[in-house]
Scaffold this active site. Sequence first.
Site, PDB file in Angstrom:
ATOM      1  N   CYS A   1    -118.380  43.209  53.112  1.00  0.00           N
ATOM      2  CA  CYS A   1    -116.895  43.146  53.308  1.00  0.00           C
ATOM      3  C   CYS A   1    -116.332  43.953  54.494  1.00  0.00           C
ATOM      4  CB  CYS A   1    -116.161  43.465  52.039  1.00  0.00           C
ATOM      5  SG  CYS A   1    -116.706  45.240  51.608  1.00  0.00           S
TER       6      CYS A   1
ATOM      7  N   HIS B   1    -124.050  51.108  48.757  1.00  0.00           N
ATOM      8  CA  HIS B   1    -125.253  51.037  48.084  1.00  0.00           C
ATOM      9  C   HIS B   1    -126.250  49.730  48.617  1.00  0.00           C
ATOM     10  CE1 HIS B   1    -123.012  52.675  44.185  1.00  0.00           C
ATOM     11  NE2 HIS B   1    -123.593  53.754  45.081  1.00  0.00           N
TER      12      HIS B   1
ATOM     13  N   HIS C   1    -116.865  54.369  48.840  1.00  0.00           N
ATOM     14  CA  HIS C   1    -116.520  54.229  47.421  1.00  0.00           C
ATOM     15  C   HIS C   1    -115.159  55.433  47.164  1.00  0.00           C
ATOM     16  CE1 HIS C   1    -120.752  53.404  47.620  1.00  0.00           C
ATOM     17  NE2 HIS C   1    -120.437  52.243  46.892  1.00  0.00           N
TER      18      HIS C   1
ATOM     19  N   CYS D   1    -112.755  52.893  51.759  1.00  0.00           N
ATOM     20  CA  CYS D   1    -112.244  51.514  51.970  1.00  0.00           C
ATOM     21  C   CYS D   1    -110.844  51.542  51.580  1.00  0.00           C
ATOM     22  CB  CYS D   1    -112.971  50.639  50.953  1.00  0.00           C
ATOM     23  SG  CYS D   1    -112.283  48.842  50.847  1.00  0.00           S
TER      24      CYS D   1
ATOM     25  N   GLU E   1    -117.467  55.296  42.667  1.00  0.00           N
ATOM     26  CA  GLU E   1    -115.830  54.937  42.688  1.00  0.00           C
ATOM     27  C   GLU E   1    -115.118  55.290  41.597  1.00  0.00           C
ATOM     28  OE1 GLU E   1    -113.080  50.937  42.654  1.00  0.00           O
ATOM     29  OE2 GLU E   1    -115.149  50.622  43.982  1.00  0.00           O
TER      30      GLU E   1
ATOM     31  N   THR F   1    -112.505  48.273  42.042  1.00  0.00           N
ATOM     32  CA  THR F   1    -112.419  47.248  42.840  1.00  0.00           C
ATOM     33  C   THR F   1    -113.402  46.080  42.744  1.00  0.00           C
ATOM     34  OG1 THR F   1    -113.521  48.472  44.561  1.00  0.00           O
ATOM     35  CG2 THR F   1    -110.914  48.686  44.484  1.00  0.00           C
TER      36      THR F   1
ATOM     37  N   CYS G   1    -110.577  43.944  44.381  1.00  0.00           N
ATOM     38  CA  CYS G   1    -110.346  43.768  45.784  1.00  0.00           C
ATOM     39  C   CYS G   1    -110.639  42.117  45.970  1.00  0.00           C
ATOM     40  CB  CYS G   1    -111.299  44.419  46.556  1.00  0.00           C
ATOM     41  SG  CYS G   1    -113.107  44.206  46.513  1.00  0.00           S
TER      42      CYS G   1
ATOM     43  N   SER H   1    -126.089  48.619  43.340  1.00  0.00           N
ATOM     44  CA  SER H   1    -124.670  48.006  43.805  1.00  0.00           C
ATOM     45  C   SER H   1    -124.066  47.395  42.698  1.00  0.00           C
ATOM     46  CB  SER H   1    -124.875  46.868  44.963  1.00  0.00           C
ATOM     47  OG  SER H   1    -123.596  46.266  45.016  1.00  0.00           O
TER      48      SER H   1
ATOM     49  N   SER I   1    -121.789  45.100  50.173  1.00  0.00           N
ATOM     50  CA  SER I   1    -122.720  46.004  50.824  1.00  0.00           C
ATOM     51  C   SER I   1    -123.708  45.511  51.444  1.00  0.00           C
ATOM     52  CB  SER I   1    -122.773  47.388  49.813  1.00  0.00           C
ATOM     53  OG  SER I   1    -123.745  46.792  48.903  1.00  0.00           O
TER      54      SER I   1
END
Length: 271
Positions: free
Chosen positions: A3, A30, A64, A86, A116, A151, A181, A209, A253
């Site tokens: 992303c 990650h 994160h 982000c 996060e 997210t 997200c 991740s 990621s």
Amino acid sequence: GMCFGVRDAIAATEEVATRKPVTILGQLVHNPVVSERMQRLGAESGRLDNLDSAVTPDVVITAHGASDRDRDRWRAAGREVTDTTCPLVKKAHTALAQLVLEGYSPVVIGKSGHVEVNGLVGDFPSARVVLSKTDIDALPAMEKIGVISQTTQPISLVEELVKYIRTVQPEAEVRFVDTVCQPTKKRQDALEKLCDENQVIIVVGGHNSNNTGQLVKTVTSKGVRAYQVATPDEVEPEWFRGVQRVGITAGTSTLKETVLQVRDYIERLKK
């Protein structure tokens, strides 16, 4: 695959690391391939919660994110901070802060202990983290409940848990702000089609991740075989015996080059 938030975090960190020594406070993303790349650039590894873990004057906060408390602590210690959080994680921080400002008791739907989530609740000691109906059952009675999400959680799970909060606390005013997200939502939607059309799904991404793991769970919940790999070396030829159709997806990621390498390896197995 990757992303924009992760892509920009990597680019910003590489730019700093090529100019001067820097310490990344945690894992930038990650993804083991990215971690190896940062090591080759000479970036050091540190911990967000430990000022003594950074061996350089310059530090990087990962994609994160972090709490304002931790961010300010590093700056007060005289460190130069490059913040690669982000923008969509920042949006979640803003939403949670606004809910608290308006008098809501904060609840975060997410994985307890995830970096996060730690950042989201770090400025709000009263915040509660939930990821199941059992977690929600353990919540105390509250008059006003403000809910956001990590997210990268599946929006279907988030909406189910928000509905359950309203069910078990019918007297409470529950306000939900959707902070899942868009890249995560798009991947989940695309995965629905992949599951309908393929016998096996390969999910490419780091094994720690969260969003990659969620993709694997989605596949298996639909009765389709899923295998998670971080690199092409982890692909096993026997997974495809008797299989005609294989789908490939990747976490947010995951580098595009890694996805293509996995695809090319599987293509070669057919020959």
